[in-house]
Design an enzyme around this catalytic site. Sequence first.
Site, short mmCIF file in Angstrom:
data_model
loop_
_atom_site.label_atom_id
_atom_site.label_comp_id
_atom_site.label_asym_id
_atom_site.label_seq_id
_atom_site.Cartn_x
_atom_site.Cartn_y
_atom_site.Cartn_z
N GLN A 75 1.84 -36.65 -46.47
CA GLN A 75 3.17 -36.17 -46.08
C GLN A 75 3.94 -37.32 -45.45
O GLN A 75 3.73 -37.65 -44.29
CB GLN A 75 3.06 -34.99 -45.10
N TYR A 80 5.25 -29.03 -32.74
CA TYR A 80 6.64 -28.56 -32.84
C TYR A 80 6.91 -27.49 -31.79
O TYR A 80 6.41 -26.37 -31.88
CB TYR A 80 6.93 -27.99 -34.23
N GLN A 94 21.32 -20.67 -43.88
CA GLN A 94 20.94 -22.03 -44.25
C GLN A 94 19.95 -22.01 -45.40
O GLN A 94 20.04 -22.81 -46.34
CB GLN A 94 20.32 -22.76 -43.05
#
Length: 326
Positions: free
Chosen positions: A185, A67, A297
Amino acid sequence: MTQSTTASLRTLGNSDLQLTPIGFGAWAIGGGNWEYTWGPQDDNESIAAIHRALDLGVNWIDTAAIYGLGHSEEVVGRALNTYSGARPLVFTKCSMRWHQDRSIYRSLKAGSLAEELEGSLKRVGVETIDLYQIHWPNPDEELEEGWETLSRFREQGKVRWIGVSNCSIEQMKRAQAIAPITSLQPPYSMLRRAIEAEILPFAQANGIGVINYSPMLSGMLAGTMTAERIAALPAEDWRRKTIEFNEPRLSRNLRLVELLRKIGSGHGVSPGVVAVAWTLHHPAITAAIVGGRSARQVEGVAPALTFRITEQEYAQVNQFLAANVI
Protein backbone atom coordinates in the site's frame (compact mmCIF):
# COMPACT_ATOMS: atom_id res chain seq x y z
CA MET A 1 -16.40 5.88 -24.10
CA THR A 2 -18.86 3.20 -23.05
CA GLN A 3 -18.79 2.29 -19.36
CA SER A 4 -20.00 -0.95 -17.81
CA THR A 5 -22.45 -0.62 -14.95
CA THR A 6 -20.89 -3.35 -12.81
CA ALA A 7 -17.39 -3.09 -11.37
CA SER A 8 -15.10 -5.93 -12.42
CA LEU A 9 -13.35 -7.62 -9.51
CA ARG A 10 -9.56 -7.78 -9.28
CA THR A 11 -7.50 -10.43 -7.48
CA LEU A 12 -5.14 -8.98 -4.87
CA GLY A 13 -1.65 -10.42 -5.31
CA ASN A 14 -1.26 -14.05 -4.24
CA SER A 15 -4.53 -14.05 -2.28
CA ASP A 16 -8.08 -15.20 -2.95
CA LEU A 17 -9.35 -11.68 -2.20
CA GLN A 18 -11.48 -10.31 -5.03
CA LEU A 19 -11.60 -6.50 -4.82
CA THR A 20 -13.70 -3.85 -6.45
CA PRO A 21 -11.46 -1.28 -8.21
CA ILE A 22 -11.96 1.18 -5.35
CA GLY A 23 -12.31 0.64 -1.62
CA PHE A 24 -13.53 2.85 1.21
CA GLY A 25 -10.67 4.65 2.96
CA ALA A 26 -11.35 5.28 6.64
CA TRP A 27 -8.53 7.67 7.59
CA ALA A 28 -10.59 10.87 7.80
CA ILE A 29 -13.41 9.28 9.78
CA GLY A 30 -11.01 8.85 12.68
CA GLY A 31 -12.04 12.39 13.59
CA GLY A 32 -10.10 15.05 15.46
CA ASN A 33 -7.80 15.34 18.46
CA TRP A 34 -4.80 13.48 17.12
CA GLU A 35 -1.66 14.33 15.13
CA TYR A 36 -2.86 13.48 11.60
CA THR A 37 -6.45 14.66 11.84
CA TRP A 38 -8.56 15.96 8.96
CA GLY A 39 -10.56 17.99 11.46
CA PRO A 40 -13.80 17.24 13.34
CA GLN A 41 -15.99 14.46 11.93
CA ASP A 42 -19.53 13.35 12.78
CA ASP A 43 -19.66 9.59 13.43
CA ASN A 44 -23.19 9.25 12.10
CA GLU A 45 -22.10 10.82 8.82
CA SER A 46 -19.16 8.41 8.71
CA ILE A 47 -21.44 5.41 9.18
CA ALA A 48 -23.81 6.72 6.52
CA ALA A 49 -20.84 7.14 4.16
CA ILE A 50 -19.72 3.55 4.71
CA HIS A 51 -23.23 2.19 4.23
CA ARG A 52 -23.66 4.19 1.03
CA ALA A 53 -20.34 2.94 -0.34
CA LEU A 54 -21.37 -0.65 0.30
CA ASP A 55 -24.81 -0.07 -1.23
CA LEU A 56 -23.13 1.27 -4.37
CA GLY A 57 -20.98 -1.84 -4.73
CA VAL A 58 -17.70 -1.18 -2.89
CA ASN A 59 -16.65 -4.46 -1.25
CA TRP A 60 -13.67 -3.53 0.96
CA ILE A 61 -12.77 -1.05 3.68
CA ASP A 62 -9.25 0.05 4.58
CA THR A 63 -8.60 1.45 8.05
CA ALA A 64 -5.77 1.45 10.62
CA ALA A 65 -5.48 1.28 14.37
CA ILE A 66 -3.78 4.68 14.46
CA TYR A 67 -6.56 6.55 12.62
CA GLY A 68 -8.16 8.62 15.34
CA LEU A 69 -6.24 6.48 17.86
CA GLY A 70 -8.61 3.56 17.48
CA HIS A 71 -11.69 5.62 16.67
CA SER A 72 -11.77 4.85 12.94
CA GLU A 73 -11.81 1.11 13.63
CA GLU A 74 -14.59 1.60 16.17
CA VAL A 75 -16.69 3.52 13.63
CA VAL A 76 -16.06 0.85 10.99
CA GLY A 77 -17.18 -1.75 13.54
CA ARG A 78 -20.38 0.17 14.25
CA ALA A 79 -21.05 0.54 10.52
CA LEU A 80 -20.61 -3.20 9.95
CA ASN A 81 -22.79 -4.05 12.92
CA THR A 82 -25.66 -1.91 11.61
CA TYR A 83 -25.41 -2.90 7.94
CA SER A 84 -27.93 -5.40 6.63
CA GLY A 85 -26.21 -6.21 3.34
CA ALA A 86 -23.23 -8.38 2.46
CA ARG A 87 -20.23 -8.06 4.79
CA PRO A 88 -17.30 -6.27 3.09
CA LEU A 89 -13.67 -7.26 3.35
CA VAL A 90 -11.89 -5.41 6.16
CA PHE A 91 -8.24 -4.35 5.94
CA THR A 92 -6.37 -2.68 8.78
CA LYS A 93 -2.81 -1.79 9.69
CA CYS A 94 -0.38 -1.96 12.59
CA SER A 95 2.96 -0.55 13.88
CA MET A 96 1.83 2.93 15.00
CA ARG A 97 0.66 3.12 18.60
CA TRP A 98 -0.12 5.80 21.16
CA HIS A 99 0.52 6.58 24.80
CA GLN A 100 -2.14 7.69 27.28
CA ASP A 101 -1.27 11.33 26.53
CA ARG A 102 -2.12 10.56 22.84
CA SER A 103 1.48 10.93 21.68
CA ILE A 104 2.40 8.45 18.94
CA TYR A 105 5.19 5.88 18.95
CA ARG A 106 6.14 3.03 16.61
CA SER A 107 6.85 -0.62 17.29
CA LEU A 108 7.14 -3.84 15.30
CA LYS A 109 7.95 -5.99 18.33
CA ALA A 110 6.00 -9.24 18.53
CA GLY A 111 4.34 -8.44 21.85
CA SER A 112 3.29 -4.98 20.72
CA LEU A 113 1.80 -6.31 17.48
CA ALA A 114 -0.12 -8.99 19.38
CA GLU A 115 -1.67 -6.27 21.54
CA GLU A 116 -2.47 -4.21 18.45
CA LEU A 117 -4.14 -7.08 16.65
CA GLU A 118 -6.34 -7.97 19.61
CA GLY A 119 -7.35 -4.33 19.92
CA SER A 120 -8.21 -4.09 16.22
CA LEU A 121 -10.25 -7.31 16.26
CA LYS A 122 -12.23 -6.03 19.24
CA ARG A 123 -12.83 -2.54 17.82
CA VAL A 124 -13.89 -3.75 14.37
CA GLY A 125 -15.92 -6.58 15.88
CA VAL A 126 -14.63 -9.43 13.73
CA GLU A 127 -12.86 -12.71 14.44
CA THR A 128 -10.47 -12.44 11.48
CA ILE A 129 -8.91 -9.50 9.61
CA ASP A 130 -8.98 -10.08 5.84
CA LEU A 131 -5.72 -8.18 5.20
CA TYR A 132 -3.36 -7.12 7.99
CA GLN A 133 -0.64 -4.68 6.96
CA ILE A 134 2.51 -3.18 8.46
CA HIS A 135 1.59 0.50 8.29
CA TRP A 136 5.13 1.88 8.28
CA PRO A 137 8.36 -0.18 8.36
CA ASN A 138 9.56 1.63 11.46
CA PRO A 139 11.70 0.99 13.39
CA ASP A 140 13.54 -0.47 10.41
CA GLU A 141 15.60 -2.82 12.55
CA GLU A 142 12.39 -4.46 13.81
CA LEU A 143 11.00 -5.19 10.32
CA GLU A 144 11.97 -8.88 10.30
CA GLU A 145 10.47 -9.47 13.74
CA GLY A 146 7.30 -7.66 12.69
CA TRP A 147 6.85 -9.58 9.45
CA GLU A 148 7.55 -12.91 11.11
CA THR A 149 4.89 -12.03 13.68
CA LEU A 150 2.31 -11.20 11.00
CA SER A 151 3.09 -14.51 9.31
CA ARG A 152 2.41 -16.26 12.61
CA PHE A 153 -0.91 -14.41 12.99
CA ARG A 154 -1.89 -15.84 9.61
CA GLU A 155 -0.94 -19.37 10.68
CA GLN A 156 -3.11 -18.87 13.77
CA GLY A 157 -6.09 -17.84 11.62
CA LYS A 158 -6.36 -14.36 13.13
CA VAL A 159 -5.66 -12.73 9.76
CA ARG A 160 -6.26 -14.15 6.29
CA TRP A 161 -3.53 -12.36 4.34
CA ILE A 162 -0.63 -10.04 5.16
CA GLY A 163 0.78 -7.01 3.41
CA VAL A 164 3.06 -4.01 3.79
CA SER A 165 2.64 -0.28 3.35
CA ASN A 166 5.15 2.48 2.56
CA CYS A 167 7.99 -0.01 2.05
CA SER A 168 11.07 0.25 -0.17
CA ILE A 169 12.17 -2.57 -2.46
CA GLU A 170 15.00 -3.43 -0.09
CA GLN A 171 12.56 -3.73 2.80
CA MET A 172 10.17 -5.87 0.76
CA LYS A 173 13.03 -8.22 -0.17
CA ARG A 174 13.87 -8.62 3.51
CA ALA A 175 10.23 -9.46 4.25
CA GLN A 176 10.01 -11.88 1.31
CA ALA A 177 12.87 -13.90 2.77
CA ILE A 178 10.55 -14.70 5.69
CA ALA A 179 7.08 -15.02 4.11
CA PRO A 180 5.33 -14.02 0.85
CA ILE A 181 3.92 -10.49 0.58
CA THR A 182 0.32 -10.34 -0.59
CA SER A 183 0.12 -6.58 -1.05
CA LEU A 184 1.81 -3.21 -0.94
CA GLN A 185 0.00 0.00 0.00
CA PRO A 186 1.89 3.07 -1.27
CA PRO A 187 0.88 6.66 -1.97
CA TYR A 188 0.21 7.13 -5.69
CA SER A 189 -1.44 9.86 -7.69
CA MET A 190 -0.65 11.95 -10.74
CA LEU A 191 1.12 14.35 -8.35
CA ARG A 192 3.05 11.64 -6.48
CA ARG A 193 4.64 9.33 -9.06
CA ALA A 194 7.87 8.25 -7.37
CA ILE A 195 6.86 4.58 -7.22
CA GLU A 196 6.52 4.29 -11.01
CA ALA A 197 10.23 3.92 -11.70
CA GLU A 198 11.12 0.89 -9.58
CA ILE A 199 8.54 -0.05 -6.94
CA LEU A 200 5.59 -0.76 -9.24
CA PRO A 201 7.69 -2.89 -11.65
CA PHE A 202 9.03 -4.82 -8.63
CA ALA A 203 5.50 -5.47 -7.38
CA GLN A 204 4.42 -6.68 -10.82
CA ALA A 205 7.43 -8.96 -11.19
CA ASN A 206 6.85 -10.49 -7.76
CA GLY A 207 3.08 -10.95 -7.89
CA ILE A 208 2.47 -8.35 -5.17
CA GLY A 209 -0.91 -6.64 -5.37
CA VAL A 210 -0.91 -2.84 -5.02
CA ILE A 211 -3.66 -0.83 -3.36
CA ASN A 212 -2.67 2.81 -3.62
CA TYR A 213 -3.73 5.48 -1.17
CA SER A 214 -4.38 9.17 -1.82
CA PRO A 215 -5.25 8.82 -5.54
CA MET A 216 -6.89 12.26 -5.28
CA LEU A 217 -3.96 13.56 -3.19
CA SER A 218 -6.00 13.94 -0.01
CA GLY A 219 -8.81 15.79 -1.77
CA MET A 220 -6.68 18.18 -3.81
CA LEU A 221 -7.81 16.58 -7.08
CA ALA A 222 -11.41 15.93 -6.06
CA GLY A 223 -12.74 18.98 -7.87
CA THR A 224 -14.16 20.66 -4.78
CA MET A 225 -11.01 22.45 -3.60
CA THR A 226 -10.45 26.15 -4.18
CA ALA A 227 -7.79 28.48 -2.81
CA GLU A 228 -10.46 29.96 -0.53
CA ARG A 229 -11.59 26.60 0.81
CA ILE A 230 -8.02 25.52 1.48
CA ALA A 231 -7.36 28.77 3.35
CA ALA A 232 -10.44 28.02 5.46
CA LEU A 233 -9.43 24.47 6.43
CA PRO A 234 -9.47 23.90 10.21
CA ALA A 235 -6.22 24.92 11.88
CA GLU A 236 -5.59 21.33 12.95
CA ASP A 237 -6.06 19.88 9.44
CA TRP A 238 -2.69 18.29 8.57
CA ARG A 239 -3.05 19.23 4.90
CA ARG A 240 -2.48 22.92 5.65
CA LYS A 241 1.22 22.14 6.18
CA THR A 242 1.80 20.09 3.01
CA ILE A 243 3.62 21.29 -0.09
CA GLU A 244 0.81 20.53 -2.56
CA PHE A 245 -1.70 22.66 -0.62
CA ASN A 246 0.58 25.71 -0.63
CA GLU A 247 2.10 27.97 -3.28
CA PRO A 248 3.69 27.72 -5.73
CA ARG A 249 2.24 24.24 -6.30
CA LEU A 250 -1.29 25.11 -5.28
CA SER A 251 -2.00 27.24 -8.37
CA ARG A 252 -0.54 24.58 -10.68
CA ASN A 253 -2.61 21.88 -8.97
CA LEU A 254 -5.83 23.86 -9.32
CA ARG A 255 -5.11 24.28 -13.06
CA LEU A 256 -4.64 20.52 -13.27
CA VAL A 257 -8.04 20.05 -11.64
CA GLU A 258 -9.59 22.15 -14.40
CA LEU A 259 -8.08 19.82 -16.99
CA LEU A 260 -9.53 16.85 -15.11
CA ARG A 261 -12.88 18.65 -15.00
CA LYS A 262 -12.77 19.11 -18.77
CA ILE A 263 -12.00 15.43 -19.32
CA GLY A 264 -14.65 14.32 -16.84
CA SER A 265 -17.36 16.58 -18.24
CA GLY A 266 -17.40 14.54 -21.43
CA HIS A 267 -18.33 11.47 -19.42
CA GLY A 268 -20.47 13.04 -16.70
CA VAL A 269 -17.94 12.38 -13.93
CA SER A 270 -16.05 14.61 -11.51
CA PRO A 271 -12.35 15.54 -11.61
CA GLY A 272 -11.80 13.24 -8.64
CA VAL A 273 -13.15 10.25 -10.55
CA VAL A 274 -10.76 11.05 -13.42
CA ALA A 275 -7.88 11.28 -10.93
CA VAL A 276 -8.69 7.86 -9.50
CA ALA A 277 -9.06 6.37 -12.99
CA TRP A 278 -5.63 7.76 -13.90
CA THR A 279 -4.04 5.66 -11.13
CA LEU A 280 -6.06 2.56 -12.07
CA HIS A 281 -4.73 2.91 -15.62
CA HIS A 282 -1.34 1.62 -14.43
CA PRO A 283 -1.23 -2.19 -14.84
CA ALA A 284 0.49 -2.70 -11.48
CA ILE A 285 -2.34 -1.07 -9.51
CA THR A 286 -4.90 -3.57 -8.26
CA ALA A 287 -7.27 -1.10 -6.65
CA ALA A 288 -7.36 2.39 -5.14
CA ILE A 289 -8.35 3.59 -1.68
CA VAL A 290 -10.87 6.43 -1.84
CA GLY A 291 -11.93 8.24 1.32
CA GLY A 292 -15.40 9.56 2.08
CA ARG A 293 -16.70 11.65 4.97
CA SER A 294 -20.37 11.69 3.96
CA ALA A 295 -22.80 9.74 1.81
CA ARG A 296 -22.81 12.65 -0.66
CA GLN A 297 -19.02 12.50 -1.04
CA VAL A 298 -19.22 8.76 -1.64
CA GLU A 299 -21.86 9.21 -4.33
CA GLY A 300 -19.57 11.69 -6.08
CA VAL A 301 -16.66 9.24 -6.38
CA ALA A 302 -18.63 6.00 -6.82
CA PRO A 303 -18.43 6.23 -10.64
CA ALA A 304 -14.72 5.37 -10.20
CA LEU A 305 -15.91 1.79 -9.69
CA THR A 306 -16.44 1.52 -13.45
CA PHE A 307 -15.06 4.65 -15.16
CA ARG A 308 -11.82 4.23 -17.14
CA ILE A 309 -9.92 6.90 -19.06
CA THR A 310 -8.77 6.47 -22.64
CA GLU A 311 -5.13 6.35 -23.73
CA GLN A 312 -5.59 9.79 -25.24
CA GLU A 313 -6.94 11.23 -21.97
CA TYR A 314 -4.16 9.56 -20.01
CA ALA A 315 -1.61 11.15 -22.35
CA GLN A 316 -3.32 14.55 -22.00
CA VAL A 317 -2.81 14.50 -18.24
CA ASN A 318 0.80 13.36 -18.56
CA GLN A 319 1.55 16.10 -21.09
CA PHE A 320 0.21 18.73 -18.67
CA LEU A 321 2.34 17.32 -15.85
CA ALA A 322 5.48 17.28 -18.01
CA ALA A 323 4.91 20.87 -19.08
CA ASN A 324 4.18 22.18 -15.56
CA VAL A 325 6.92 20.77 -13.36
CA ILE A 326 7.51 22.76 -10.18
